[in-house]
Write a protein that holds these residues in place. Structure first.
Motif, PDB file in Angstrom:
ATOM      1  N   GLU A  35       0.834  -1.205   0.000  1.00 18.82           N
ATOM      2  CA  GLU A  35       0.000   0.000   0.000  1.00 18.82           C
ATOM      3  C   GLU A  35       0.867   1.254   0.000  1.00 18.82           C
ATOM      4  O   GLU A  35       0.612   2.199  -0.734  1.00 18.82           O
ATOM      5  CB  GLU A  35      -0.937  -0.007   1.206  1.00 18.82           C
ATOM      6  CG  GLU A  35      -1.882   1.180   1.223  1.00 18.82           C
ATOM      7  CD  GLU A  35      -2.785   1.193   2.445  1.00 18.82           C
ATOM      8  OE1 GLU A  35      -3.434   2.218   2.649  1.00 18.82           O
ATOM      9  OE2 GLU A  35      -2.837   0.198   3.178  1.00 18.82           O
ATOM     10  N   ALA A  36       1.918   1.259   0.802  1.00 17.66           N
ATOM     11  CA  ALA A  36       2.829   2.409   0.844  1.00 17.66           C
ATOM     12  C   ALA A  36       3.505   2.610  -0.503  1.00 17.66           C
ATOM     13  O   ALA A  36       3.650   3.739  -0.978  1.00 17.66           O
ATOM     14  CB  ALA A  36       3.882   2.210   1.935  1.00 17.66           C
ATOM     15  N   GLN A  41       4.016   5.858  -5.506  1.00 17.62           N
ATOM     16  CA  GLN A  41       4.053   5.960  -6.962  1.00 17.62           C
ATOM     17  C   GLN A  41       3.012   6.917  -7.521  1.00 17.62           C
ATOM     18  O   GLN A  41       3.153   7.406  -8.630  1.00 17.62           O
ATOM     19  CB  GLN A  41       3.878   4.579  -7.598  1.00 17.62           C
ATOM     20  CG  GLN A  41       5.069   3.678  -7.435  1.00 17.62           C
ATOM     21  CD  GLN A  41       6.320   4.252  -8.078  1.00 17.62           C
ATOM     22  OE1 GLN A  41       6.273   4.894  -9.111  1.00 17.62           O
ATOM     23  NE2 GLN A  41       7.449   4.041  -7.442  1.00 17.62           N
ATOM     24  N   ARG A  42       1.977   7.216  -6.766  1.00 17.17           N
ATOM     25  CA  ARG A  42       0.882   8.044  -7.274  1.00 17.17           C
ATOM     26  C   ARG A  42       1.025   9.521  -6.922  1.00 17.17           C
ATOM     27  O   ARG A  42       0.172  10.321  -7.304  1.00 17.17           O
ATOM     28  CB  ARG A  42      -0.445   7.525  -6.731  1.00 17.17           C
ATOM     29  CG  ARG A  42      -0.778   6.172  -7.292  1.00 17.17           C
ATOM     30  CD  ARG A  42      -2.094   5.683  -6.755  1.00 17.17           C
ATOM     31  NE  ARG A  42      -2.386   4.382  -7.330  1.00 17.17           N
ATOM     32  CZ  ARG A  42      -2.761   3.340  -6.640  1.00 17.17           C
ATOM     33  NH1 ARG A  42      -2.903   3.428  -5.337  1.00 17.17           N
ATOM     34  NH2 ARG A  42      -3.011   2.206  -7.234  1.00 17.17           N
ATOM     35  N   VAL A  43       2.061   9.882  -6.221  1.00 17.31           N
ATOM     36  CA  VAL A  43       2.229  11.254  -5.764  1.00 17.31           C
ATOM     37  C   VAL A  43       3.170  12.008  -6.694  1.00 17.31           C
ATOM     38  O   VAL A  43       4.233  11.509  -7.055  1.00 17.31           O
ATOM     39  CB  VAL A  43       2.779  11.265  -4.317  1.00 17.31           C
ATOM     40  CG1 VAL A  43       3.074  12.673  -3.848  1.00 17.31           C
ATOM     41  CG2 VAL A  43       1.797  10.583  -3.382  1.00 17.31           C
ATOM     42  N   CYS A  44       2.781  13.212  -7.080  1.00 15.91           N
ATOM     43  CA  CYS A  44       3.633  14.055  -7.913  1.00 15.91           C
ATOM     44  C   CYS A  44       4.897  14.398  -7.128  1.00 15.91           C
ATOM     45  O   CYS A  44       4.837  14.857  -5.991  1.00 15.91           O
ATOM     46  CB  CYS A  44       2.880  15.332  -8.286  1.00 15.91           C
ATOM     47  SG  CYS A  44       3.818  16.460  -9.319  1.00 15.91           S
ATOM     48  N   ALA A  87      16.519   7.457 -13.031  1.00 20.67           N
ATOM     49  CA  ALA A  87      16.180   8.307 -14.177  1.00 20.67           C
ATOM     50  C   ALA A  87      14.994   7.761 -14.973  1.00 20.67           C
ATOM     51  O   ALA A  87      14.756   8.190 -16.096  1.00 20.67           O
ATOM     52  CB  ALA A  87      17.403   8.466 -15.079  1.00 20.67           C
ATOM     53  N   ASN A  88      14.222   6.856 -14.385  1.00 23.95           N
ATOM     54  CA  ASN A  88      13.085   6.250 -15.081  1.00 23.95           C
ATOM     55  C   ASN A  88      11.758   6.910 -14.737  1.00 23.95           C
ATOM     56  O   ASN A  88      10.706   6.287 -14.842  1.00 23.95           O
ATOM     57  CB  ASN A  88      13.026   4.755 -14.763  1.00 23.95           C
ATOM     58  CG  ASN A  88      14.241   4.027 -15.264  1.00 23.95           C
ATOM     59  OD1 ASN A  88      14.730   4.311 -16.343  1.00 23.95           O
ATOM     60  ND2 ASN A  88      14.747   3.108 -14.458  1.00 23.95           N
ATOM     61  N   TYR A  89      11.776   8.159 -14.321  1.00 20.69           N
ATOM     62  CA  TYR A  89      10.564   8.878 -13.973  1.00 20.69           C
ATOM     63  C   TYR A  89       9.866   9.401 -15.234  1.00 20.69           C
ATOM     64  O   TYR A  89      10.431   9.425 -16.329  1.00 20.69           O
ATOM     65  CB  TYR A  89      10.866  10.038 -13.022  1.00 20.69           C
ATOM     66  CG  TYR A  89      11.951  10.975 -13.502  1.00 20.69           C
ATOM     67  CD1 TYR A  89      11.655  12.028 -14.361  1.00 20.69           C
ATOM     68  CD2 TYR A  89      13.273  10.803 -13.098  1.00 20.69           C
ATOM     69  CE1 TYR A  89      12.652  12.886 -14.818  1.00 20.69           C
ATOM     70  CE2 TYR A  89      14.264  11.650 -13.530  1.00 20.69           C
ATOM     71  CZ  TYR A  89      13.949  12.695 -14.393  1.00 20.69           C
ATOM     72  OH  TYR A  89      14.932  13.541 -14.832  1.00 20.69           O
ATOM     73  N   SER A 137       4.927  24.781 -18.096  1.00 21.05           N
ATOM     74  CA  SER A 137       4.674  23.996 -16.887  1.00 21.05           C
ATOM     75  C   SER A 137       5.214  22.596 -17.061  1.00 21.05           C
ATOM     76  O   SER A 137       5.197  22.043 -18.160  1.00 21.05           O
ATOM     77  CB  SER A 137       3.170  23.914 -16.607  1.00 21.05           C
ATOM     78  OG  SER A 137       2.644  25.195 -16.373  1.00 21.05           O
ATOM     79  N   THR A 138       5.684  22.013 -15.954  1.00 21.73           N
ATOM     80  CA  THR A 138       6.188  20.646 -15.991  1.00 21.73           C
ATOM     81  C   THR A 138       5.838  19.938 -14.687  1.00 21.73           C
ATOM     82  O   THR A 138       5.774  20.562 -13.620  1.00 21.73           O
ATOM     83  CB  THR A 138       7.708  20.621 -16.257  1.00 21.73           C
ATOM     84  OG1 THR A 138       8.142  19.277 -16.403  1.00 21.73           O
ATOM     85  CG2 THR A 138       8.509  21.325 -15.174  1.00 21.73           C
ATOM     86  N   ILE A 139       5.557  18.636 -14.805  1.00 23.83           N
ATOM     87  CA  ILE A 139       5.281  17.804 -13.630  1.00 23.83           C
ATOM     88  C   ILE A 139       6.047  16.498 -13.764  1.00 23.83           C
ATOM     89  O   ILE A 139       6.362  16.068 -14.874  1.00 23.83           O
ATOM     90  CB  ILE A 139       3.775  17.508 -13.442  1.00 23.83           C
ATOM     91  CG1 ILE A 139       3.197  16.770 -14.641  1.00 23.83           C
ATOM     92  CG2 ILE A 139       2.997  18.777 -13.154  1.00 23.83           C
ATOM     93  CD1 ILE A 139       1.784  16.278 -14.442  1.00 23.83           C
ATOM     94  N   VAL A 140       6.365  15.897 -12.610  1.00 25.13           N
ATOM     95  CA  VAL A 140       7.172  14.663 -12.590  1.00 25.13           C
ATOM     96  C   VAL A 140       6.527  13.647 -11.655  1.00 25.13           C
ATOM     97  O   VAL A 140       6.141  13.979 -10.527  1.00 25.13           O
ATOM     98  CB  VAL A 140       8.611  14.970 -12.125  1.00 25.13           C
ATOM     99  CG1 VAL A 140       9.415  13.691 -11.992  1.00 25.13           C
ATOM    100  CG2 VAL A 140       9.283  15.945 -13.071  1.00 25.13           C
TER     101      VAL A 140
END
Length: 145
Positions: A35-36, A41-44, A87-89, A137-140
């Motif tokens: 769960e953790a 993995q789901r958080v920006c 670097a696989n983001y 704008s950019t998000i990761v």
């Protein structure tokens, strides 16, 4: 519903938490195991909006970006405050084209490292261009270090 109560400890498995108070301190919302990992993995991990209206890229607002390096027309390196775990983001970039130029933007995968990645801004005709808008704008998403 929790009213005038203090809870210290794990809230694993909670589906909702409602707090009716004007003074809330949350030290850590903890989960465990798979769960953790799923939550992680789901958080920006980073986001930013920047512009080039002064000729120099400037961060307007961000989370987990420390600076922008101007590598030339339409070529920027965005640098993380806290490096990614690998670097696989996934990095996404978008622009607003208020200055009337039709834009196409992409992060360059070849230059993605744990500390930074490259953003190119080009016109629809594939000509490098520094947009003077307030909207690059950019998000990761991915594993942070």
């Amino acid at each position: 519903k929790v009213t005038n109560a203090t809870h210290t400890g794990d809230v694993t498995g909670a589906t909702a938490l409602t707090i009716a108070t004007d003074a809330v301190t949350v030290a850590k919302l903890s989960t465990s195991g798979t769960e953790a990992d799923n939550v992680k993995q789901r958080v920006c991990k980073a986001w930013m909006t920047f512009n080039t209206s002064t000729g120099t890229p400037a961060i307007l607002d961000d989370f987990n970006f420390s600076s922008i390096t101007d590598n030339g027309v339409g070529n920027f390196t965005v640098n993380f405050t806290t490096s990614m775990g690998d670097a696989n983001y996934s990095a996404l970039v978008s622009t607003r084209h208020a200055d009337g130029v039709t834009m196409a933007v992409c992060p360059t995968v070849d230059n993605r490292t744990t500390a930074s990645y490259k953003v190119w801004t080009v016109t629809a005709g594939a000509v490098a261009y520094d947009p003077v808008t307030d909207g690059i704008s950019t998000i990761v998403f991915g594993d942070s270090a």
